[in-house]
Enzyme design. Structure first.
Site, PDB file in Angstrom:
ATOM      1  N   TYR A   1       2.929   4.644  15.324  1.00 34.29           N
ATOM      2  CA  TYR A   1       1.690   3.887  15.122  1.00 34.29           C
ATOM      3  C   TYR A   1       0.497   4.710  15.600  1.00 34.29           C
ATOM      4  O   TYR A   1      -0.479   4.921  14.871  1.00 34.29           O
ATOM      5  CB  TYR A   1       1.791   2.568  15.900  1.00 34.29           C
TER       6      TYR A   1
ATOM      7  N   LYS B   1      -2.613   6.355  13.528  1.00 30.54           N
ATOM      8  CA  LYS B   1      -4.009   5.978  13.774  1.00 30.54           C
ATOM      9  C   LYS B   1      -4.867   7.216  14.032  1.00 30.54           C
ATOM     10  O   LYS B   1      -6.020   7.284  13.619  1.00 30.54           O
ATOM     11  CB  LYS B   1      -4.103   4.991  14.944  1.00 30.54           C
TER      12      LYS B   1
ATOM     13  N   VAL C   1       0.801  -1.231   0.000  1.00 30.72           N
ATOM     14  CA  VAL C   1       0.000   0.000   0.000  1.00 30.72           C
ATOM     15  C   VAL C   1       0.835   1.283   0.000  1.00 30.72           C
ATOM     16  O   VAL C   1       0.278   2.374  -0.124  1.00 30.72           O
ATOM     17  CB  VAL C   1      -0.996   0.046   1.193  1.00 30.72           C
TER      18      VAL C   1
HETATM   19  N1  LIG Z   1      -4.406  -6.333  16.628  1.00 35.03           N
HETATM   20  C1  LIG Z   1      -4.710  -5.250  17.322  1.00 35.03           C
HETATM   21  O1  LIG Z   1      -4.684  -5.243  18.565  1.00 35.03           O
HETATM   22  C2  LIG Z   1      -5.144  -4.000  16.590  1.00 35.03           C
HETATM   23  C3  LIG Z   1      -5.741  -2.988  17.333  1.00 35.03           C
HETATM   24  C4  LIG Z   1      -6.125  -1.815  16.686  1.00 35.03           C
HETATM   25  C5  LIG Z   1      -5.919  -1.678  15.320  1.00 35.03           C
HETATM   26  N2  LIG Z   1      -5.334  -2.692  14.622  1.00 35.03           N
HETATM   27  C6  LIG Z   1      -5.130  -2.480  13.184  1.00 35.03           C
HETATM   28  O2  LIG Z   1      -5.816  -3.467  12.466  1.00 35.03           O
HETATM   29  C7  LIG Z   1      -5.220  -3.586  11.166  1.00 35.03           C
HETATM   30  C8  LIG Z   1      -5.012  -5.043  10.864  1.00 35.03           C
HETATM   31  O3  LIG Z   1      -4.057  -5.557  11.784  1.00 35.03           O
HETATM   32  P1  LIG Z   1      -4.117  -7.027  12.383  1.00 35.03           P
HETATM   33  O4  LIG Z   1      -4.404  -6.905  13.819  1.00 35.03           O
HETATM   34  O5  LIG Z   1      -4.958  -7.899  11.530  1.00 35.03           O
HETATM   35  O6  LIG Z   1      -2.571  -7.405  12.270  1.00 35.03           O
HETATM   36  P2  LIG Z   1      -1.814  -8.392  11.269  1.00 35.03           P
HETATM   37  O7  LIG Z   1      -0.382  -8.154  11.500  1.00 35.03           O
HETATM   38  O8  LIG Z   1      -2.360  -9.766  11.431  1.00 35.03           O
HETATM   39  O9  LIG Z   1      -2.266  -7.859   9.824  1.00 35.03           O
HETATM   40  C9  LIG Z   1      -1.701  -6.738   9.188  1.00 35.03           C
HETATM   41  C10 LIG Z   1      -1.594  -7.067   7.712  1.00 35.03           C
HETATM   42  O10 LIG Z   1      -1.116  -5.900   7.006  1.00 35.03           O
HETATM   43  C11 LIG Z   1      -0.213  -6.370   6.023  1.00 35.03           C
HETATM   44  N3  LIG Z   1       0.720  -5.320   5.619  1.00 35.03           N
HETATM   45  C12 LIG Z   1       1.791  -4.853   6.306  1.00 35.03           C
HETATM   46  N4  LIG Z   1       2.437  -3.937   5.568  1.00 35.03           N
HETATM   47  C13 LIG Z   1       1.764  -3.819   4.402  1.00 35.03           C
HETATM   48  C14 LIG Z   1       1.955  -3.046   3.231  1.00 35.03           C
HETATM   49  N5  LIG Z   1       2.986  -2.203   3.106  1.00 35.03           N
HETATM   50  N6  LIG Z   1       1.068  -3.184   2.224  1.00 35.03           N
HETATM   51  C15 LIG Z   1       0.027  -4.040   2.330  1.00 35.03           C
HETATM   52  N7  LIG Z   1      -0.199  -4.816   3.398  1.00 35.03           N
HETATM   53  C16 LIG Z   1       0.669  -4.700   4.426  1.00 35.03           C
HETATM   54  C17 LIG Z   1       0.535  -7.512   6.691  1.00 35.03           C
HETATM   55  O11 LIG Z   1       1.171  -8.350   5.735  1.00 35.03           O
HETATM   56  C18 LIG Z   1      -0.596  -8.200   7.447  1.00 35.03           C
HETATM   57  O12 LIG Z   1      -1.193  -9.222   6.684  1.00 35.03           O
HETATM   58  C19 LIG Z   1      -3.932  -2.771  11.218  1.00 35.03           C
HETATM   59  O13 LIG Z   1      -4.143  -1.514  10.613  1.00 35.03           O
HETATM   60  C20 LIG Z   1      -3.705  -2.604  12.704  1.00 35.03           C
HETATM   61  O14 LIG Z   1      -2.953  -1.457  12.986  1.00 35.03           O
HETATM   62  C21 LIG Z   1      -4.952  -3.846  15.220  1.00 35.03           C
END
Ligand SMILES: NC(=O)c1ccc[n+]([C@@H]2O[C@H](COP(=O)([O-])OP(=O)(O)OC[C@H]3O[C@@H](n4cnc5c(N)ncnc54)[C@H](O)[C@@H]3O)[C@@H](O)[C@H]2O)c1
Length: 284
Positions: free
Chosen positions: A156, A160, A63
């Site tokens: 981060y 956000k 992305v």
């Molecule tokens: N897990 C938590 O506690 C939590 C809490 C709040 C927000 N989030 C957000 O939720 C979203 C999904 O995270 P998740 O928890 O599923 O974690 P995750 O690490 O399982 O998934 C993140 C995905 O993003 C992909 N990614 C990373 N860099 C990328 C790039 N340059 N281009 C395209 N894809 C890329 C990774 O390969 C991975 O599959 C993220 O934005 C994360 O910040 C997660």
């Protein structure tokens, strides 16, 4: 106004991750056609393999690459004839150890902003003409980090907060067009990105224990977020906050920020954990 997901074409970034893959499954159940994207082709092929190939397109996409993002949108339109929803969900945090602004690696700080803020901006910008044309929706994964203190996770949390405001601004700008934009605010979710705060790193784990009461600390499963996103899309909700226990804090976010910043600034145990983190970073 209810939004029927049946037959709609939904693009997901970070589709191979915990929340992305769970949301893909929930949207598929709701009848949507899917464009699954993530950094590697193998990772999205694996998710796509469990769906009917007529309803899914799996493409590698980083992305941070605007040209590639626009190409993916074009390929989605070529394959399905349209794109209705873009779920800008890809995100990263520190590769290894958490770090303070003082000790962090500059390139890593900027890489997190590139993916978590500019990656979301690029996804939105590339998808918007088609989403507006179809009176569809943009959905962006922010975090409760958009309104809670981001110490030792500053790039981060800053990203956000930035994507939250980007999406709120966009929603207002889309008023009257029939298209909308929503912010997803997950609390802690049991996926790889959150491991560092739950046993993956000793000091970060202690900081989580010190910084959050037990009822906020408990991570939910990605499937809960996925169900929330599907319901949010169906109802065109502006805010999708899961788990719901964060909602009262979000209502009081101004006050919450003042009280928590004040408290953390005087918390001796927290200060000692931060200094230990920095000492380790400076020794490395
Ligand atoms: N897990 C938590 O506690 C939590 C809490 C709040 C927000 N989030 C957000 O939720 C979203 C999904 O995270 P998740 O928890 O599923 O974690 P995750 O690490 O399982 O998934 C993140 C995905 O993003 C992909 N990614 C990373 N860099 C990328 C790039 N340059 N281009 C395209 N894809 C890329 C990774 O390969 C991975 O599959 C993220 O934005 C994360 O910040 C997660």
């Amino acid at each position: 106004m209810a939004y029927d997901l049946h037959g709609k074409v939904v693009l997901i970034t970070g589709a191979a991750g915990g929340i992305g893959a769970a949301t893909a499954r929930a949207l598929y159940e709701a009848g949507a056609r899917l464009v699954l994207t993530d950094v590697t082709q193998e990772s999205v092929d694996l998710i796509a393999a469990s769906f009917d190939s007529k309803r899914v397109l799996a493409l590698a996409l980083d992305v941070t690459d605007m040209t590639a993002t626009k190409e993916v949108i074009q390929r989605s339109i070529s394959r399905f004839g349209r794109l209705d929803v873009a779920f800008a969900n890809a995100g990263i945090s520190w590769r290894g150890n958490p770090a303070t602004v003082y000790t962090c690696d500059e390139a890593e700080f900027e890489r997190i902003i590139e993916v978590d803020f500019l990656g979301v901006w690029r996804t939105i910008k590339a998808a918007l003409p088609e989403v507006v044309r179809n009176q569809g929706q943009i959905v962006v994964t922010s975090s409760v980090y958009s309104f809670m203190n981001g110490m030792v996770n500053a790039p981060y949390a800053a990203s956000k907060a930035a994507v939250e405001m980007l999406t709120r601004s966009l929603r207002a700008e889309l008023g009257g067009t029939g298209a909308t934009a929503s912010v997803v605010y997950p609390g802690w979710v049991a996926t790889p990105i959150a491991k560092v705060a739950f046993g993956g790193h000793d000091l970060a784990t202690q900081m989580t224990e010190q910084g959050f009461p037990a009822f906020l600390r408990h991570p939910v499963q990605p499937e809960e977020i996925a169900q929330g996103v599907v319901l949010g899309l169906k109802c065109r909700k502006p805010r999708i906050m899961i788990p719901r226990r964060w909602v009262p804090l979000s209502w009081l976010r101004g006050l919450f920020a003042i009280v928590t910043d004040w408290h953390i600034g005087r918390h001796r145990k927290m200060q000692s954990l931060i200094r230990r983190l920095e000492e380790r970073a400076l020794r490395a």
